[in-house]
Design an enzyme around this catalytic site. Sequence first.
Site, short mmCIF file in Angstrom:
data_model
loop_
_atom_site.label_atom_id
_atom_site.label_comp_id
_atom_site.label_asym_id
_atom_site.label_seq_id
_atom_site.Cartn_x
_atom_site.Cartn_y
_atom_site.Cartn_z
N HIS A 128 -22.79 30.66 37.10
CA HIS A 128 -22.35 31.44 38.26
C HIS A 128 -23.16 32.74 38.34
O HIS A 128 -23.57 33.28 37.32
CB HIS A 128 -20.85 31.74 38.13
CG HIS A 128 -20.30 32.49 39.28
ND1 HIS A 128 -20.43 33.86 39.42
CD2 HIS A 128 -19.65 32.05 40.38
CE1 HIS A 128 -19.87 34.22 40.57
NE2 HIS A 128 -19.40 33.15 41.17
N ASP A 167 -15.34 29.63 47.03
CA ASP A 167 -15.61 30.96 46.45
C ASP A 167 -14.51 31.97 46.77
O ASP A 167 -14.75 33.16 46.89
CB ASP A 167 -16.98 31.51 46.88
CG ASP A 167 -17.52 32.53 45.89
OD1 ASP A 167 -17.08 32.55 44.74
OD2 ASP A 167 -18.38 33.33 46.30
C1 1DF Z 1 -19.23 38.13 45.54
C2 1DF Z 1 -19.65 36.83 45.77
C3 1DF Z 1 -18.62 38.46 44.32
C4 1DF Z 1 -19.49 35.88 44.80
C5 1DF Z 1 -18.44 37.47 43.36
O1 1DF Z 1 -17.92 37.72 42.15
C6 1DF Z 1 -18.82 36.15 43.62
C7 1DF Z 1 -19.45 39.15 46.54
C8 1DF Z 1 -17.85 39.06 41.69
O2 1DF Z 1 -19.60 38.81 47.72
O3 1DF Z 1 -19.48 40.35 46.18
O4 1DF Z 1 -18.50 35.21 42.75
N1 1DF Z 1 -20.09 34.62 45.04
O5 1DF Z 1 -20.11 33.74 44.18
O6 1DF Z 1 -20.73 34.46 46.10
MN MN Z 2 -18.56 33.03 43.14
#
Ligand code: 1DF
Ligand code: MN
Length: 357
Positions: free
Chosen positions: A186, A312
Amino acid sequence: MSEPLTTGGGVGYLRIATEEAYAPPELIDLFRKTLETTGDIGFRSLMGHYLTSDAERPRFVRDRLQDAGEKRLSEMDAAGIDHAVLALTSPGTQVLGDGDAREIAAITNDRIAEATLTYPARFSGLAAVGFGDIPAAVKELERAVNSLGLKGLICNSHIKGHYLDEPRFYPVLEAAQALGVPVYLHPNTPNNDMIKPLVEAGLDGSIFGFGVETAMHLLRMITAGVFDRFPLLKVVVGHLGEALPYWLYRLDYMHAGQVKAKRYEAIKPLELKISEYFRRNIWLTTSGMPWAPTISYAREVVGADRVMYAMDYPYEYVPEEVRMQDALPLTPPELKQFYQDIAIDVFGLDEAVISGK
Ligand code: 1DF
Ligand code: MN
């Protein structure tokens, strides 16, 4: 007005969301303390925002991250999500000291396991570990899978600037392979040595920097020969492969050239082409990438049997994106493969339990 999105499989498939973030309150507290002391630029940018901003989206995120019960379920219901594979939010244990990391991993695994026992049809989960103490990480992964019934390992990209291709992490990969569970690679913000021009432009987070960091991490694993050493290791990567599917031709071509020229010590001959590891060891999810042209392309180049749905939540909670993916130009069996069958297969979920039968 469009019809409400429904769960229960009436549409011909169960929707299984495979990159769904959770955080125990204890981690949120530790993140707040870490913000006061850490030199990790990406962490300050990311969690500085989510834990201190009064804007609506960060408030929603920090509230929902900590719920693995009724609130999350009602929002899954409203978006037609039958089942969520929960995993510790980024960067999880990976900014903490070794002792805190071990403790948070164990707490997280216990809480997620509790949610899966209370709502077995609705939740599965991945294991967190503290990567600072490798023997302990292996033990915790084994406990989480064998005793708690968790279905894989979450790795939130770099581990204080270190990457899973480094031999010190091999025992963890070896354990995942032996247990038959996937590693979900991730995103995290880029490490301090690469983040500067991204953060000054406001591009360090999910808009772009996450993908730069995570694609590089996966590519390092491939070029270092991790999948030659662990040929049965399964890696799941979000955001449709963090742009790497677009690069496959060039990666194969340039890698072969670099091997031949002996240009770098780190670039060695591999048993397969880079693109071939994508068709043997790697699965993609559509987290944050609900767009038909990209999904079709990914299915074409890495295989229709390797591209599965993810939402997500709570970072991305847009029920309309479920409608977009219901409307993909796929046949009913292909939609079932995309939303349901691949996830059941890769994570080893129990279809009877998920369908409540
Ligand atoms: C965000 C996106 C934050 C994802 C995440 O974890 C995350 C974000 C802190 O948009 O700030 O898992 N993502 O996987 O796209
Ligand atoms: Mn994510």
